[in-house]
Design an enzyme around this catalytic site. Sequence first.
Site, PDB file in Angstrom:
ATOM      1  N   ASP A  37     -57.374  65.691 121.176  1.00 14.52           N
ATOM      2  CA  ASP A  37     -58.229  64.688 120.711  1.00 14.52           C
ATOM      3  C   ASP A  37     -58.769  64.887 119.229  1.00 14.52           C
ATOM      4  OD1 ASP A  37     -60.026  66.765 121.385  1.00 14.52           O
ATOM      5  OD2 ASP A  37     -61.594  65.242 122.064  1.00 14.52           O
TER       6      ASP A  37
ATOM      7  N   PHE B 275     -54.208  67.479 114.313  1.00  6.87           N
ATOM      8  CA  PHE B 275     -54.178  68.681 113.287  1.00  6.87           C
ATOM      9  C   PHE B 275     -54.425  68.562 111.773  1.00  6.87           C
ATOM     10  CE2 PHE B 275     -51.801  70.356 116.970  1.00  6.87           C
ATOM     11  CZ  PHE B 275     -52.826  71.169 117.486  1.00  6.87           C
TER      12      PHE B 275
END
Length: 224
Positions: A64, A77
């Site tokens: 998430d 990321f």
Amino acid sequence: MPPITGKWAEVLKPEFSKEYYKKLYARIREEYAAYRVYPPAADLFTAFHLTPLEEVRVVILGQDPYHEEGQAHGLCFSVRPGVEIPPSLKNIYRELEADEGCYVPNNGYLVKWAKQGVLLLNTVLTVRAHQANSHKDLGWEQFTDAAISALDRQDTPMVFLLWGRPAQEKQKLLHNPAHLVLTAPHPSPLSAHRGFFGCRHFSRTNEYLVKHGQKPIDWQIENL
């Protein structure tokens, strides 16, 4: 929330009329109205906007979004320029340096990957501020499962990089022999030493793409 367009819209259109998505949409609108939620609503579908379905060659699945101020912008990321590089991304860069010889850049902005066909998709697309995994089980998992299944139906060879248990649970959706699935522990500081370091997923991805007549990914994120 800007609408999903192009071929992504075609394959995901059936989801929009399902009962779970109607409930999800209503709940997410309430969450944005009542709480601080990340990413900003305008960035919710950035992964789909930057990486059209027909251009996907690599899929990296996150869990998430980042849940601190200014971090999440719709790509797993990734953080915008000027935002401190999170620990998991630092470990991704460390593995890239060892595997592909990439220098460690001064930023965590991964848009360059997305524009080369690397779909940077979280399995849950929103989160309350300071509450990791707070939007788990609202319905996003079913929606992103539909996206993953649509990818699996594509005959263009692609590589799925599944890091950590939540991402690896999606392996059950992947059946197409044209695709390569690579798994490793999550790059977080808690688990990277258990096998993420040394997995060589970046070079192995490029080897597979080249073998199947595609351009390799230029993994180097440049300094800003």
